[in-house]
Design an enzyme around this catalytic site. Structure first.
Site, mmCIF file in Angstrom:
data_model
loop_
_atom_site.group_PDB
_atom_site.id
_atom_site.type_symbol
_atom_site.label_atom_id
_atom_site.label_comp_id
_atom_site.label_asym_id
_atom_site.label_seq_id
_atom_site.Cartn_x
_atom_site.Cartn_y
_atom_site.Cartn_z
ATOM 1 N N CYS A 1 0.849 -1.202 0.000
ATOM 2 C CA CYS A 1 0.000 0.000 0.000
ATOM 3 C C CYS A 1 0.882 1.250 0.000
ATOM 4 C CB CYS A 1 -0.929 -0.025 1.221
ATOM 5 S SG CYS A 1 -2.095 1.350 1.286
ATOM 6 N N CYS A 2 1.942 1.262 0.836
ATOM 7 C CA CYS A 2 2.866 2.409 0.866
ATOM 8 C C CYS A 2 3.567 2.557 -0.482
ATOM 9 C CB CYS A 2 3.908 2.244 1.974
ATOM 10 S SG CYS A 2 3.303 2.577 3.637
ATOM 11 N N CYS B 1 -1.079 8.477 7.376
ATOM 12 C CA CYS B 1 -2.421 8.213 6.859
ATOM 13 C C CYS B 1 -3.366 7.857 8.008
ATOM 14 C CB CYS B 1 -2.369 7.061 5.872
ATOM 15 S SG CYS B 1 -1.406 7.423 4.404
ATOM 16 N N CYS C 1 -3.399 4.413 9.671
ATOM 17 C CA CYS C 1 -2.072 3.966 10.119
ATOM 18 C C CYS C 1 -1.460 4.888 11.157
ATOM 19 C CB CYS C 1 -1.140 3.856 8.920
ATOM 20 S SG CYS C 1 -1.732 2.684 7.694
ATOM 21 N N CYS D 1 8.069 3.486 5.798
ATOM 22 C CA CYS D 1 7.220 3.280 4.624
ATOM 23 C C CYS D 1 8.026 3.119 3.350
ATOM 24 C CB CYS D 1 6.232 4.419 4.477
ATOM 25 S SG CYS D 1 7.037 6.014 4.334
HETATM 26 FE FE1 SF4 Z 1 -1.298 2.830 2.924
HETATM 27 FE FE2 SF4 Z 1 -1.039 3.210 5.570
HETATM 28 FE FE3 SF4 Z 1 1.112 3.378 3.931
HETATM 29 FE FE4 SF4 Z 1 -0.797 5.254 3.943
HETATM 30 S S1 SF4 Z 1 0.628 4.745 5.628
HETATM 31 S S2 SF4 Z 1 0.154 4.394 2.162
HETATM 32 S S3 SF4 Z 1 -2.678 4.001 4.220
HETATM 33 S S4 SF4 Z 1 -0.157 1.550 4.384
#
Ligand code: SF4
Length: 246
Positions: A122-123, A204, A207, A232
């Site tokens: 996701c990151c 985010c 998170c 991340c």
């Molecule tokens: Fe995805 Fe969380 Fe990374 Fe944001 S911090 S990009 S929501 S995994």
């Protein structure tokens, strides 16, 4: 009175010297990379200080943020506030909508909670890919990293080369949390109101959580994971991240 300012803003020995060093570093960076340097801001307290220093000294450094699609409303609301305050434009970089949709369809809205691998995916999608485009054609970038933020960041240099050989500047590397808030109070820098709700580090929405008194600075980030996994990928700190000068 802001709770974050009340709790944290204290003049610490050597503060003026650190401010002068940060400003001089930004000036050098802007000169060396004229027209090809950008501050990538998370819109957190440190990055707001860096933006203020850039604006205060009239430096030709562009400003960009990664709009992951999961930012808090308070974070999004800060963008037009800072644009109005400093008279600047903030570039907003997002992942391609089709890829985000496909990821959510395949793994679910809260995929990041299911495994470290999915969280990192996701990151990679929402942060790393847009960051690569934001940096494309640029030779240097500026961050708000500080050594005090976490173990993996304890050796952050003021200037280094990233994995692609770009200049990467972290003018607040040696600043304390108190320095950051002292500067914010001194110069009335706009900041994210989540800092007043015990969010020292803001990422985010799914998170990030508030931290309790005495908890680590980044304890509220990906709190369900091991400490060692909690980055991340924006700042990998790999061996090719060489410090090129103090
Ligand atoms: Fe995805 Fe969380 Fe990374 Fe944001 S911090 S990009 S929501 S995994």
């Amino acid at each position: 009175m802001s709770r974050a300012i009340e709790l944290n803003a204290r003049a610490t020995p050597g503060f003026e010297g650190r401010v002068a060093h940060a400003a001089a570093l930004l000036q050098s960076a802007a000169t060396e990379h004229l027209g090809a340097i950008v501050q990538t801001t998370s819109l957190g307290a440190e990055d707001m200080v860096v933006t203020d220093l850039i604006a205060r000294h009239g430096l030709p450094i562009a400003l960009a943020t990664l709009d992951t699609g999961w930012l808090h409303a308070q974070t999004l609301a800060l963008i037009p506030r800072l644009e109005a305050h400093y008279g600047v434009h903030v570039e907003r970089w997002q992942a391609p909508a089709a890829e985000t949709l496909a990821f959510v369809r395949q793994h679910g809205e809260l995929a990041m909670r299911h495994s470290v691998a999915l969280r990192k995916a996701c990151c990679a999608l929402r942060k790393l890919e847009p960051l690569a485009r934001a940096l494309d054609g640029r030779t240097a970038w500026v961050t708000g990293l500080r050594r005090e933020q976490s173990g993996p960041r304890a050796a952050v240099p003021f200037r280094e080369l990233d994995e692609r050989g770009r200049g990467k500047f972290s003018p607040l590397a040696d600043w304390s949390w108190q320095d950051v808030w002292h500067y914010i109070a001194l110069h009335q820098v706009p900041f994210n109101p989540l800092h007043d709700e015990h969010f020292p580090s803001i990422g985010c929405e799914p998170c990030t959580r508030a931290v309790a008194q005495g908890e680590d600075f980044r304890a509220g980030r990906w709190w369900w994971e091991d400490e060692s996994a909690k980055e991340c990928g924006l700042h990998p700190g790999t061996p090719h991240n060489k410090e090129i000068t103090a």
